[in-house]
Enzyme design. Structure first.
Site, PDB file in Angstrom:
ATOM      1  N   ASN A 183     -12.370  -1.110  -0.945  1.00  0.00           N
ATOM      2  CA  ASN A 183     -11.625  -1.556   0.189  1.00  0.00           C
ATOM      3  C   ASN A 183     -12.286  -1.169   1.566  1.00  0.00           C
ATOM      4  O   ASN A 183     -12.832  -0.046   1.506  1.00  0.00           O
ATOM      5  CB  ASN A 183     -10.203  -0.934   0.168  1.00  0.00           C
ATOM      6  CG  ASN A 183      -9.488  -1.257   1.688  1.00  0.00           C
ATOM      7  OD1 ASN A 183      -9.103  -2.328   1.875  1.00  0.00           O
ATOM      8  ND2 ASN A 183      -9.196  -0.268   2.592  1.00  0.00           N
ATOM      9  N   GLU A 184     -12.534  -1.966   2.420  1.00  0.00           N
ATOM     10  CA  GLU A 184     -13.088  -1.779   3.559  1.00  0.00           C
ATOM     11  C   GLU A 184     -14.228  -0.950   3.565  1.00  0.00           C
ATOM     12  O   GLU A 184     -14.617   0.108   4.461  1.00  0.00           O
ATOM     13  CB  GLU A 184     -12.060  -1.456   4.791  1.00  0.00           C
ATOM     14  CG  GLU A 184     -11.067  -2.564   4.998  1.00  0.00           C
ATOM     15  CD  GLU A 184     -10.457  -2.147   6.059  1.00  0.00           C
ATOM     16  OE1 GLU A 184     -10.072  -1.072   6.667  1.00  0.00           O
ATOM     17  OE2 GLU A 184      -9.405  -3.291   6.522  1.00  0.00           O
ATOM     18  N   GLU A 195       0.805  -1.167   0.047  1.00  0.00           N
ATOM     19  CA  GLU A 195      -0.123  -0.054   0.028  1.00  0.00           C
ATOM     20  C   GLU A 195       0.784   1.214  -0.151  1.00  0.00           C
ATOM     21  O   GLU A 195       2.043   1.277   0.745  1.00  0.00           O
ATOM     22  CB  GLU A 195      -0.893   0.206   1.363  1.00  0.00           C
ATOM     23  CG  GLU A 195      -1.854   1.503   1.333  1.00  0.00           C
ATOM     24  CD  GLU A 195      -2.856   1.115   2.516  1.00  0.00           C
ATOM     25  OE1 GLU A 195      -3.026   0.052   3.060  1.00  0.00           O
ATOM     26  OE2 GLU A 195      -3.587   2.092   2.555  1.00  0.00           O
ATOM     27  N   GLU A 209      -6.584  -8.796   3.871  1.00  0.00           N
ATOM     28  CA  GLU A 209      -5.812  -8.403   4.952  1.00  0.00           C
ATOM     29  C   GLU A 209      -5.886  -9.150   5.910  1.00  0.00           C
ATOM     30  O   GLU A 209      -6.916  -9.363   6.617  1.00  0.00           O
ATOM     31  CB  GLU A 209      -6.200  -6.648   5.018  1.00  0.00           C
ATOM     32  CG  GLU A 209      -5.783  -5.809   3.950  1.00  0.00           C
ATOM     33  CD  GLU A 209      -6.156  -4.437   4.532  1.00  0.00           C
ATOM     34  OE1 GLU A 209      -5.929  -4.052   5.274  1.00  0.00           O
ATOM     35  OE2 GLU A 209      -6.730  -3.637   3.733  1.00  0.00           O
ATOM     36  N   ASN A 240      -6.680   1.695   2.753  1.00  0.00           N
ATOM     37  CA  ASN A 240      -7.378   2.649   2.906  1.00  0.00           C
ATOM     38  C   ASN A 240      -7.075   3.661   1.874  1.00  0.00           C
ATOM     39  O   ASN A 240      -8.032   4.694   1.094  1.00  0.00           O
ATOM     40  CB  ASN A 240      -7.161   3.484   4.291  1.00  0.00           C
ATOM     41  CG  ASN A 240      -7.727   2.582   5.260  1.00  0.00           C
ATOM     42  OD1 ASN A 240      -8.614   1.648   5.097  1.00  0.00           O
ATOM     43  ND2 ASN A 240      -7.574   2.642   6.490  1.00  0.00           N
ATOM     44  N   TYR A 258      -7.446  -8.101  11.953  1.00  0.00           N
ATOM     45  CA  TYR A 258      -6.062  -7.930  12.520  1.00  0.00           C
ATOM     46  C   TYR A 258      -6.138  -8.391  13.849  1.00  0.00           C
ATOM     47  O   TYR A 258      -7.339  -8.038  14.620  1.00  0.00           O
ATOM     48  CB  TYR A 258      -5.662  -6.594  12.549  1.00  0.00           C
ATOM     49  CG  TYR A 258      -5.382  -6.138  10.948  1.00  0.00           C
ATOM     50  CD1 TYR A 258      -4.040  -6.312  10.556  1.00  0.00           C
ATOM     51  CD2 TYR A 258      -6.230  -5.416  10.230  1.00  0.00           C
ATOM     52  CE1 TYR A 258      -3.882  -6.008   9.175  1.00  0.00           C
ATOM     53  CE2 TYR A 258      -6.029  -5.004   9.095  1.00  0.00           C
ATOM     54  CZ  TYR A 258      -4.470  -5.202   8.427  1.00  0.00           C
ATOM     55  OH  TYR A 258      -4.384  -4.794   7.239  1.00  0.00           O
ATOM     56  N   GLN A 277       1.281  -6.216   5.639  1.00  0.00           N
ATOM     57  CA  GLN A 277       1.838  -5.784   4.396  1.00  0.00           C
ATOM     58  C   GLN A 277       3.079  -6.488   4.151  1.00  0.00           C
ATOM     59  O   GLN A 277       3.573  -7.237   4.967  1.00  0.00           O
ATOM     60  CB  GLN A 277       1.793  -4.458   4.092  1.00  0.00           C
ATOM     61  CG  GLN A 277       0.357  -3.819   4.263  1.00  0.00           C
ATOM     62  CD  GLN A 277       0.056  -2.133   3.964  1.00  0.00           C
ATOM     63  OE1 GLN A 277       1.047  -1.508   3.333  1.00  0.00           O
ATOM     64  NE2 GLN A 277      -0.940  -1.756   4.234  1.00  0.00           N
TER      65      GLN A 277
HETATM   66  O1  AHR Z   1      -3.196  -2.565   6.342  1.00  0.00           O
HETATM   67  C1  AHR Z   1      -3.359  -1.167   7.064  1.00  0.00           C
HETATM   68  C2  AHR Z   1      -4.635  -0.831   7.008  1.00  0.00           C
HETATM   69  O2  AHR Z   1      -5.657  -1.505   7.598  1.00  0.00           O
HETATM   70  C3  AHR Z   1      -5.425  -0.734   5.495  1.00  0.00           C
HETATM   71  O3  AHR Z   1      -4.951   0.464   4.808  1.00  0.00           O
HETATM   72  C4  AHR Z   1      -6.801  -0.812   5.709  1.00  0.00           C
HETATM   73  O4  AHR Z   1      -7.472  -1.425   4.641  1.00  0.00           O
HETATM   74  C5  AHR Z   1      -6.970  -1.615   7.082  1.00  0.00           C
HETATM   75  O5  AHR Z   1      -7.775  -1.049   7.861  1.00  0.00           O
END
Ligand code: AHR
Length: 504
Positions: free
Chosen positions: A185-186, A40, A306, A85, A258, A357
């Protein structure tokens, strides 16, 4: 943590577990795309990570050669770009044409200025050099249908059009043929630029999807599923609604996750994959429901595009250049291994996954201007991606269990197995902090053909971290004896181990 009876043994004494393996009892084909990654425009992931134009360590394109070598060893099967993001306000035409003439833009996702010196050509050339499958996430935040459609045309079309003329003028004759495209995305997160309700997103994404598939019917589309698990958010409702709109066009449902050890509770942290497993099962059910009774035999797979450990480098540090630079320890690497086991154990539905990432930003590779080091989480990813291929096996596992703060009945033995042409790969995490785990493996339909290679990831303690010039958390190799149908292996406390055997 309340202990299962076996935990009452003296420290250092082994727990016992059993695994039965039948190579014909399969879960599904392991899609190599579960070993994907993500770059990213964020902090030092791209600029200062994979791309550093003025560095003596870079090639003529600006690609860091040392990073490329470390990435190659990870065997990254597909690479997602440009966010995250960031993608929700990225206008791709800013990133094509002569680098010096590209417009710098305010970047609002992460509070910087985007130079646009790394764009579509740089990314796709990087993917080509790596021999990895590119995956582009389109802007469905502030972007338009037209923009998403023209990006597909620019990258994939063979026709003579304004878009393909522009591509050729910018130095690329043949189309790249990018198969994988994200529909935003999201989009369920209020933090997202252009965040919408599930209905609004579903309607908007459907029109984008139609135009993208009509431009190139071979593209595969990834719908933005749930990423917002904050209390009160209806993440299952989001997935249900989105699929009501997109069931005919989406090929994957994107999910994000996450995790962190905010409570400094090893047992509970190591059990995070229990929640991952539950979320996968829930998503499988939602997908089945969305497709049930519809004609056509369509399939929608899960893309965990992710996932990672991310909790220290959050909050106030989220603006500026050195953001999200998580420094990983051994327990993080173990959690990563349990996630990979979980993806393999759902091989029939999880057909894509991207560790977030690749470099510096919550990443397995960490650079400075002089070089790099491999974070602890690099090791499990590298071992899985290079070895756990073929068919995922449905194992019989009998393991002592424990109760953690959030989860009941967590097996100390976390495992998965992959089988391909006489090669059996078993991945094992011993979730116990202090006790070894003595495991008897029994083959139901085959015999071991010789000794088994053992690769163990461990370190002096669960908080051990790698750094420039030191790697206390590393892979050590040995062999284990296997006799006929049986093999017994003792797994060290707080370890991840890969066993590789020939069977016949
Ligand atoms: O990977 C970091 C961020 O986490 C990404 O930009 C977003 O998609 C997620 O919230």
């Amino acid at each position: 943590m309340a202990a299962a009876p076996a935990v009452l043994r003296a420290q250092g004494e082994s727990l016992r577990a059993r695994v039965k393996i039948d190579t014909e009892r399969t879960i599904g084909d392991i899609d190599p795309k579960i070993y994907g990654n993500f770059v990213e425009h964020l902090g030092r992931c791209i600029e200062g990570g994979i791309f550093e134009e003025k560095s003596p360590l870079s090639d003529a394109n600006g690609f860091r050669k040392d990073v490329m070598e470390a990435v190659r060893k990870l065997n990254v099967t597909q690479l997602r770009w440009p966010g995250g993001n960031f993608s929700s306000n990225y206008h791709w035409t800013d990133g094509i044409g002569p680098r010096d003439q590209r417009p710098p833009r305010l970047e609002m996702a992460w509070g910087t200025v985007e130079s646009n010196r790394f764009g579509t050509h740089e990314f796709l050339n990087y993917a080509e050099k790596l021999k990895t499958e590119p995956y582009i996430c389109a802007n469905l935040g502030t972007g338009s249908w037209n923009e998403a459609q023209q990006w597909v045309e620019y990258c994939n079309s063979k026709e003579d059009t304004a878009m393909t003329r522009l591509r050729k003028q910018n130095g690329r004759q043949a189309p790249w043929k990018v198969t994988y495209w994200g529909l935003g995305n999201e989009m369920d997160g209020p933090w997202q630029m252009g965040h919408r309700s599930a209905e609004e997103y579903g309607k908007f994404a459907l029109e984008a999807a139609k135009l993208m598939k009509w431009t190139d019917p071979s593209v595969k589309l990834i719908a933005a599923g749930s990423s917002n698990y904050t209390p009160g958010s209806d993440w299952t409702g989001w997935n249900r609604t989105v699929l009501e709109f997109l069931y005919q066009h989406a090929d994957y449902l994107s999910l994000h996750m996450y995790v962190g050890n905010q409570e400094n509770d090893f047992g509970d942290f190591l059990a995070c994959s229990v929640e991952l497993d539950q979320r996968i099962k829930t998503a499988e059910g939602i997908i089945d429901a969305a497709l049930s009774g519809r004609p056509g035999g369509r399939k929608i797979h899960i893309a965990w595009d992710e996932w990672n450990v991310w909790y220290r480098a959050r909050g106030n540090q989220q603006r500026g250049r050195r953001i999200l630079e998580e420094h990983y320890n051994l327990e993080d690497a173990l959690v990563v291994a349990t996630f990979l086991n979980t993806f393999v154990n759902h091989a029939q539905s999880v057909k894509m996954a991207n560790m977030a990432q690749l470099v510096n930003v919550i990443a397995p590779i960490f650079t400075n201007e002089q070089g790099l080091f491999l974070q602890t989480i690099y090791h499990p990813l590298q071992l899985f991606a290079n070895n756990a291929r073929g068919k995922a096996l449905d194992l019989f596992v009998d393991s002592p269990k424990y109760k953690s703060r959030r989860f009941d009945d967590v097996p100390y033995l976390n495992t998965s197995a992959a089988y391909e042409n006489g090669s059996l790969v078993i991945n094992v995490v011993n979730r116990h902090k202090d006790q070894p785990l003595d495991v008897e493996f029994e083959l139901e339909d085959k015999q071991f053909a010789g000794p088994v290679s053992v690769s163990e990831v461990n370190g002096p303690d669960i908080k051990a971290e790698n750094d420039f010039g030191k790697m206390p958390v590393k892979v050590t190799e040995r062999t284990a004896a296997a006799d006929g149908r049986k093999m017994r292996v003792k797994f060290a406390p707080h370890s991840y181990t890969m066993l590789k055997a020939r069977v016949s």
